[in-house]
Design a protein around this motif. Structure first.
Motif, PDB file in Angstrom:
ATOM      1  N   UNK A  85       0.828  -1.205   0.000  1.00 15.50           N
ATOM      2  CA  UNK A  85       0.000   0.000   0.000  1.00 15.50           C
ATOM      3  C   UNK A  85       0.863   1.255   0.000  1.00 15.50           C
ATOM      4  N   UNK A  86       1.934   1.261   0.781  1.00 14.10           N
ATOM      5  CA  UNK A  86       2.822   2.417   0.804  1.00 14.10           C
ATOM      6  C   UNK A  86       3.446   2.664  -0.566  1.00 14.10           C
ATOM      7  N   UNK A  87       3.802   1.590  -1.256  1.00 14.73           N
ATOM      8  CA  UNK A  87       4.378   1.744  -2.594  1.00 14.73           C
ATOM      9  C   UNK A  87       3.359   2.340  -3.552  1.00 14.73           C
ATOM     10  N   UNK A  88       2.148   1.788  -3.548  1.00 13.42           N
ATOM     11  CA  UNK A  88       1.137   2.258  -4.504  1.00 13.42           C
ATOM     12  C   UNK A  88       0.679   3.680  -4.214  1.00 13.42           C
ATOM     13  N   UNK A  89       0.734   4.086  -2.914  1.00 10.09           N
ATOM     14  CA  UNK A  89       0.325   5.446  -2.543  1.00 10.09           C
ATOM     15  C   UNK A  89       1.475   6.441  -2.558  1.00 10.09           C
ATOM     16  N   UNK A  97      13.937   3.902   0.279  1.00 10.27           N
ATOM     17  CA  UNK A  97      14.253   5.061  -0.545  1.00 10.27           C
ATOM     18  C   UNK A  97      13.063   5.305  -1.466  1.00 10.27           C
ATOM     19  N   UNK A  98      12.376   6.452  -1.312  1.00 13.80           N
ATOM     20  CA  UNK A  98      11.197   6.707  -2.152  1.00 13.80           C
ATOM     21  C   UNK A  98      11.481   6.631  -3.646  1.00 13.80           C
ATOM     22  N   UNK A  99      12.748   6.824  -4.035  1.00 13.53           N
ATOM     23  CA  UNK A  99      13.113   6.777  -5.448  1.00 13.53           C
ATOM     24  C   UNK A  99      13.340   5.348  -5.946  1.00 13.53           C
ATOM     25  N   UNK A 100      13.300   4.369  -5.030  1.00 15.14           N
ATOM     26  CA  UNK A 100      13.543   2.981  -5.421  1.00 15.14           C
ATOM     27  C   UNK A 100      12.362   2.119  -4.993  1.00 15.14           C
ATOM     28  N   UNK A 103      12.352  -1.775  -5.081  1.00 13.40           N
ATOM     29  CA  UNK A 103      13.015  -2.498  -3.990  1.00 13.40           C
ATOM     30  C   UNK A 103      12.003  -2.804  -2.884  1.00 13.40           C
ATOM     31  N   UNK A 104      11.182  -1.812  -2.553  1.00 12.51           N
ATOM     32  CA  UNK A 104      10.152  -2.010  -1.527  1.00 12.51           C
ATOM     33  C   UNK A 104       9.081  -2.980  -2.003  1.00 12.51           C
ATOM     34  N   UNK A 105       8.697  -2.881  -3.266  1.00  7.88           N
ATOM     35  CA  UNK A 105       7.697  -3.801  -3.820  1.00  7.88           C
ATOM     36  C   UNK A 105       8.188  -5.247  -3.738  1.00  7.88           C
TER      37      UNK A 105
END
Length: 319
Positions: A85-89, A97-100, A103-105
């Motif tokens: 959810x954090x990635x999609x939002x 890192x919000x730019x990567x 990696x979180x997904x």
């Protein structure tokens, strides 16, 4: 009772940490996941708000001990959904890192995989099929809700938003249901625990929605044009002039946030949201009393939902 639960929650946390230290995972990925867990735990408002608490209480109430491994699996599942959810939002924060975002997904995928494995290993063999069906049903609900979020196809009416929120937060129904299945409960008791989880999710979601509107310097839901439950209640009950005024004010955000708050407080949105929370709170107490007429450790959960509701029934003050 709180001390016993706290010990079990800590044990579930240790299990989660051990799971993501699996040598098959990349070492850097494991460190990111451990930091993600630590940050989430530090932000929990109370012991009862921890995702491990409810499934542990179900096991304690039914068999005298919590199923720590199952609670850990449910926690891993919860964290996987949260990270997706954090990635999609676009809401990634440290350690990500919000730019990567990929990696979180990928880390969220890893969490989901180990969550399913941990849950499966924690359920007695004779209950495995029931657990599989429960996990399938609630997982597909959550995935369908995420699809609606991403594709912008959430029904914007009050009933549609309520149903969507129930699907999106179905992890609470899943964790309570799985704990009951693992404890050997009959189907009627399993269904009762599922209803407790559903009502708990509703209370938590409405509380989050109201906090977004009234408890933060900026409202993400208003700025992103999200139809939260309070806003759906407003749309269903407000006059045409009030709805037009809200639309006008939304176009003037962020400077119009105070005026929007006053409009919502003066109208039906907060009262209707409080009424829905109260109905869910009462249903939880009724289910617990039916399961354990003489009282049980589940009374702690009743106290928790009372506390969540009490924070919102005191009318939020518009700045």
């Amino acid at each position: 009772m709180h001390e016993t639960l706290a010990i079990a929650v800590t044990a579930a946390h240790r299990k989660c940490d051990d799971v993501v230290r699996d040598p098959l995972l990349d070492g850097a990925q494991s460190e990111l996941l451990l930091a993600f867990f630590a940050r989430a735990r530090a932000r929990k408002a109370s012991l009862m708000a921890d995702p491990a608490a409810l499934p542990l209480l179900v096991g304690m109430a039914e068999c005298g001990r919590g199923n720590v491994d199952l609670a850990a699996g449910c926690t891993l599942y919860y964290m996987a959904l949260r990270l997706f959810d954090d990635v999609s939002d676009h809401d990634l924060v440290a350690p990500w890192d919000p730019q990567r975002a990929p990696v979180a997904d990928n880390a969220a995928l890893a969490l989901h995989m180990v969550a399913v494995d941990t849950i499966a290993a924690a359920v007695p063999a004779g209950r495995a099929e029931a657990a599989r069906l429960s996990l399938r049903r609630h997982s597909l609900r959550a995935v369908a809700a995420q699809h609606r979020d991403l594709s912008g196809t959430i029904a914007g009416d009050e009933a549609g938003v309520r149903a969507h929120n129930a699907d999106k937060s179905s992890v609470f129904a899943l964790s309570a249901e799985l704990a009951a299945i693992a404890a050997g409960c009959e189907p009627e008791r399993v269904a009762a625990y599922c209803r407790i989880g559903e009502a708990t999710a509703e209370i938590r979601q409405i509380a989050n929605d109201l906090h977004d509107l009234f408890g933060k310097p900026h409202s993400r839901d208003l700025e992103r044009d999200v139809v939260s439950f309070p806003l759906a209640c407003f749309a269903a009950r407000a006059s045409a002039a009030e709805r037009a005024e809200l639309q006008r004010l939304r176009a003037e955000l962020p400077g119009s946030l105070d005026a929007i708050r006053k409009l919502l407080l003066a109208g039906p949105a907060v009262r209707a949201s409080a009424a829905a929370m109260e109905a869910a709170r009462r249903s939880i107490h009724a289910e617990i009393a039916a399961l354990f007429p003489a009282g049980s450790l589940l009374d702690l959960h009743g106290e928790f939902v009372d506390a969540v509701a009490a924070e919102l029934y005191r009318r939020p003050r518009a700045a």
